[in-house]
Design an enzyme around this catalytic site. Structure first.
Site, short mmCIF file in Angstrom:
data_model
loop_
_atom_site.label_atom_id
_atom_site.label_comp_id
_atom_site.label_asym_id
_atom_site.label_seq_id
_atom_site.Cartn_x
_atom_site.Cartn_y
_atom_site.Cartn_z
N LYS A 130 0.88 -1.17 0.10
CA LYS A 130 0.08 -0.13 -0.29
C LYS A 130 0.86 1.06 -0.08
O LYS A 130 0.40 2.30 -0.38
CB LYS A 130 -1.09 0.02 1.31
CG LYS A 130 -1.80 -1.37 0.98
CD LYS A 130 -3.05 -1.24 1.70
CE LYS A 130 -4.25 -2.23 1.56
NZ LYS A 130 -3.91 -3.58 2.13
C1 LIG Z 1 -4.60 -4.61 1.42
C2 LIG Z 1 -3.85 -6.02 1.38
C3 LIG Z 1 -4.28 -6.77 0.24
C4 LIG Z 1 -5.46 -6.95 -0.53
O1 LIG Z 1 -5.64 -5.88 -1.37
P1 LIG Z 1 -6.90 -5.15 -2.28
O2 LIG Z 1 -6.52 -4.12 -2.99
O3 LIG Z 1 -7.69 -4.77 -0.83
O4 LIG Z 1 -7.51 -6.38 -2.58
C5 LIG Z 1 -3.57 -8.06 0.32
N1 LIG Z 1 -2.34 -8.13 1.10
C6 LIG Z 1 -1.97 -7.09 1.89
C7 LIG Z 1 -0.77 -7.52 2.68
C8 LIG Z 1 -2.64 -6.04 1.95
O5 LIG Z 1 -2.41 -4.99 2.91
#
Ligand SMILES: *Cc1c(COP(=O)(O)O)cnc(C)c1O
Length: 460
Positions: free
Chosen positions: A111
């Protein structure tokens, strides 16, 4: 580049407006009306670019009127200057698969890749703005810390983060609650992630409240998240030009994998996007059967994917129903009033031409963590493990790229349990283990949360 809402095609807004608004006023999601498709010739040229230059090329398609040239380049450069690898992401070969490590940013999850530039775009747009912005975030564990890292200390802006109380890992919580900054407010909500997300969405739909606090959002409903995630699909995908590729993506809110879908529309030769879910498998069910029907969320060992209302699916739905905004609205109303909707055969086939999906239980995830460690002496995190397993289950002759979304130390208890090895915490974040935490625990009650926020934004 004009933007519309998935529930109203006539709404035409520019990048700056949709960036600051996050969610459309009608409850729909913003998407760009036109998507540029690159030719093979262009793709060959792009394959030679470094990450920063590629990001500039791709991102500028979506925001050229509001952000461009040196301004955009500076934002991108600054955003990735604190990543611990040179080209933002890293590719590791494991057996016949390629593991794409996306967790080399400041909070050790993918993210950061979108959130760091978003923080700097706020700065840019805030220059000509005298009203304080309040960013409200719901997190299943990783979005919150990425948002806080990107926004703490920014002038003229507050950030409020709602996380589900006791449902995130120790490191995930500490990455948020130990940041000492006057513009950061952490709320532990007595509920699950879907409750947090619902509260944020309800606040967005409440026009009076939204205006009053000059509300903005950075959840994956914000289109800017999608754009910056497209860049790494291209960056790694372009290394395999002339071969069809598949991506296996650990999925919760459908944001990351939706970026893969847009990449495919932009000309990246992706064959299939594999949606890996944990036992909160609403996406597997809709992709395999056409039934979109949320059930109760249950806690798993991959908590960032403990989601039953995958917001970004609405963006795919818009294409699947032939870009018919009324049909999207109808289906979303059905979801709200009747608890679900079903897609017809033609719609389901459209989905199946781009996606496939597997559900990976906690048991299988642990087994996978163990197998990967024993076979390759590599520790991965439980989210990545679901994608690894889904890649094995859907393996074919094509090149398989597995997105690795978090550093294993963020989920050290689970990793330790499954492999017997404790993942090392990188030096630069070790200090959070001893720092004082600051957060407030609140009931799952829209009114109470609104009051808490209003009290802290009074001076504006
Ligand atoms: C947020 C997250 C996901 C999922 O991503 P999305 O965009 O919500 O589908 C998967 N793995 C980790 C470690 C995350 O932080």
């Amino acid at each position: 580049m004009e933007y519309i809402s998935t529930r109203n095609k006539n709404l035409q807004l520019g990048f700056k407006e949709i960036f600051l608004q996050g969610l459309a006023p009608d409850g729909g999601l913003f998407i760009s009306k036109n998507i540029k498709k690159y030719s093979n010739n262009e793709l060959n040229k792009m394959a030679k670019l470094n990450y920063i230059d590629l990001a500039k090329e791709i991102v500028s398609n979506f925001c050229e009127k509001d952000l461009h040239g040196k301004e955009l380049e500076d934002i991108i450069k600054k955003s990735y200057s604190n990543f611990s690898v040179k080209n933002v992401v890293n590719i590791k070969k494991i057996g016949k698969f390629s593991l794409v490590e996306l967790f080399h940013g400041p909070t050790l999850a993918f993210k950061d890749i979108a959130m760091q530039p978003i923080g700097n775009i706020y700065d840019e747009f805030n220059k000509s703005n005298n009203k304080k912005i309040n960013v409200i975030v719901a997190t299943s564990g990783d979005t919150g810390s990425a948002a806080i890292s990107a926004l703490n200390g920014k002038a003229n802006l507050n950030v409020f983060v709602l996380h589900p109380d006791k449902k995130i890992s120790n490191i995930q919580r500490r990455l948020m609650t130990t940041v000492e900054s006057k513009n950061v407010f952490n709320i532990a909500l007595k509920g699950n992630f879907d409750d947090c997300q619902k509260i944020v969405k309800d606040m967005f739909i409440d026009q009076e409240f939204r205006k009053k606090i000059n509300m903005s959002g950075v959840n994956s409903i914000n289109w800017a998240r999608i754009i910056f995630q497209i860049v790494y699909y291209f960056f790694v995908g372009l290394k395999f030009l002339n071969k069809p590729i598949n991506f296996s993506v650990p999925t919760g809110n459908f944001g990351d994998v939706y970026s893969g879908y847009v990449s495919k529309k932009m000309g990246l030769p992706i064959k299939k996007l594999i949606v890996a879910t944990n036992e909160n498998d609403i996406l597997s069910r809709v992709i395999n059967s056409g039934q979109y029907k949320p059930t109760k969320t249950k806690p798993s060992i991959s908590p960032s994917m403990d989601i039953q209302v995958a917001s970004n699916f609405e963006r795919l739905l818009y294409d699947v129903v032939g870009q018919d905004d009324n049909k999207v609205k109808l289906l979303m109303d059905k979801l709200k009033n009747e608890g679900g909707y079903s897609l017809n055969k033609e719609e389901l086939n459209k989905i199946k031409s781009d996606f496939c999906s597997s559900t990976v239980s906690d048991e299988l995830t642990k087994q996978t963590l163990k197998n990967v460690y024993e076979q390759y002496q590599l520790l991965i995190d439980p989210h990545t493990a679901t994608a690894f397993k889904a890649a094995e289950l859907n393996s074919s002759d094509e090149e398989m790229l597995i997105l690795s979304t978090a550093h294993p130390c963020k989920f050290s208890e689970t990793v330790h349990q499954a492999t017997g090895i404790e993942p090392k915490i990188p030096e630069n974040i070790k200090n959070i283990l001893n720092k004082k935490e600051s957060y407030i625990t609140l009931d799952n009650n829209l009114g109470a949360i609104k009051n808490y926020i209003l009290e802290r934004t009074k001076e504006i």
